[in-house]
Design a protein around this motif. Structure first.
Motif, short mmCIF file in Angstrom:
data_model
loop_
_atom_site.label_atom_id
_atom_site.label_comp_id
_atom_site.label_asym_id
_atom_site.label_seq_id
_atom_site.Cartn_x
_atom_site.Cartn_y
_atom_site.Cartn_z
N GLU A 180 13.27 41.12 30.91
CA GLU A 180 13.45 42.02 29.78
C GLU A 180 13.59 41.21 28.49
O GLU A 180 14.34 40.24 28.44
N VAL A 181 12.85 41.63 27.47
CA VAL A 181 12.90 40.95 26.17
C VAL A 181 13.03 41.98 25.05
O VAL A 181 12.74 43.16 25.23
N GLY A 182 13.43 41.50 23.90
CA GLY A 182 13.53 42.34 22.72
C GLY A 182 14.30 41.63 21.63
O GLY A 182 15.11 40.73 21.91
N ILE A 183 14.05 42.01 20.39
CA ILE A 183 14.73 41.43 19.24
C ILE A 183 15.31 42.60 18.42
O ILE A 183 14.59 43.56 18.13
N PRO A 184 16.59 42.53 18.05
CA PRO A 184 17.24 43.68 17.40
C PRO A 184 16.51 44.25 16.18
O PRO A 184 16.48 45.46 16.01
N ASP A 185 15.90 43.42 15.35
CA ASP A 185 15.27 43.95 14.12
C ASP A 185 13.75 44.04 14.23
O ASP A 185 13.07 44.13 13.22
N SER A 186 13.24 44.02 15.44
CA SER A 186 11.78 43.95 15.60
C SER A 186 11.31 44.85 16.72
O SER A 186 12.06 45.06 17.69
N PRO A 187 10.07 45.34 16.64
CA PRO A 187 9.16 45.19 15.51
C PRO A 187 9.40 46.27 14.46
O PRO A 187 9.73 47.40 14.78
N ARG A 188 9.21 45.89 13.21
CA ARG A 188 9.21 46.88 12.14
C ARG A 188 7.93 47.70 12.28
O ARG A 188 7.03 47.36 13.04
N ALA A 189 7.85 48.80 11.55
CA ALA A 189 6.73 49.73 11.73
C ALA A 189 5.37 49.06 11.60
O ALA A 189 4.42 49.42 12.30
N ASP A 190 5.27 48.08 10.72
CA ASP A 190 3.98 47.43 10.46
C ASP A 190 3.84 46.08 11.17
O ASP A 190 3.08 45.23 10.74
N GLU A 191 4.56 45.92 12.28
CA GLU A 191 4.54 44.65 13.02
C GLU A 191 4.20 44.87 14.49
O GLU A 191 4.19 46.00 14.98
N MET A 192 3.99 43.76 15.17
CA MET A 192 3.89 43.72 16.62
C MET A 192 4.73 42.56 17.10
O MET A 192 4.80 41.52 16.44
#
Length: 194
Positions: free
Chosen positions: A151-163
């Protein structure tokens, strides 16, 4: 095609010593690298997106080399791998599919020609979205002991215009794997399956 714009990167290494049974002589190590990039297609439908895969190849190679480095630098020590993508809300699932070729081939190259297909998952989500990245053996997809996920993830990501594009490597089977099936020692290595 557009330039790949990297905002941030996260590297995570897990060491698993046991899962309730006896302590392993050597821990299973799982590592992930997550790169948060601008989604050049966010907010609109673009018919021709395939060319961006070529632009992503250098990023894929750099990420695969980074994973190999954090796992000790020896390609022979890596036994499992997987990839994934989280697309921000202004994008579409197909934008995450652009990661299939650059992510998969980068790991195969870094590992010296691993044969198995690199399992993958993708989803659309906002900041803090978590992703379970599937893992299989690098040379034979049917090696049941290596069916895993990280399991992975970053608290502030992705923003709407990101991947957020992800690569995962592991150093062995699940701790206490004992459900039978094809063993790593039985791999023939002919087709990436067995």
């Amino acid at each position: 095609m557009p330039e790949v714009v990297l905002r941030k990167q996260q590297v995570v290494v897990e060491e698993i010593f046991h899962e309730g049974g006896p302590r392993a002589a050597e821990p299973l190590r799982r590592a992930a690298v997550v790169s948060v990039i601008a989604n050049p297609f966010a907010g609109r439908y673009e018919a021709d997106i395939e060319g961006f895969m070529e632009d992503l190849k250098p990023l894929g190679l750099a990420m695969a080399q980074r994973l190999l480095q954090v796992l000790g630098g020896d390609p022979k020590a890596v036994q499992g791998y997987g990839k994934g993508a989280i697309v921000g809300a202004a994008g579409e699932l197909e934008h995450g599919a652009l990661w299939h070729v650059p992510g998969g081939y980068a790991m195969r190259e870094a590992l010296g020609g691993a044969k198995a297909i690199v399992p993958s998952t993708k989803k659309v989500g906002g900041p803090g979205t978590r992703l379970d990245v599937p893992v299989t053996h690098v040379d034979a997809s049917y090696v049941r002991s290596h069916f895993d996920a990280m399991e992975v993830g970053i608290p502030d990501s992705p923003r709407a215009d990101e991947m957020a594009v992800v690569l995962v490597m592991t150093t062995g089977p699940r701790i206490h794997a004992r459900v039978g099936g094809l063993k790593a020692s039985e791999i023939k290595g002919e087709d990436g399956l067995r």
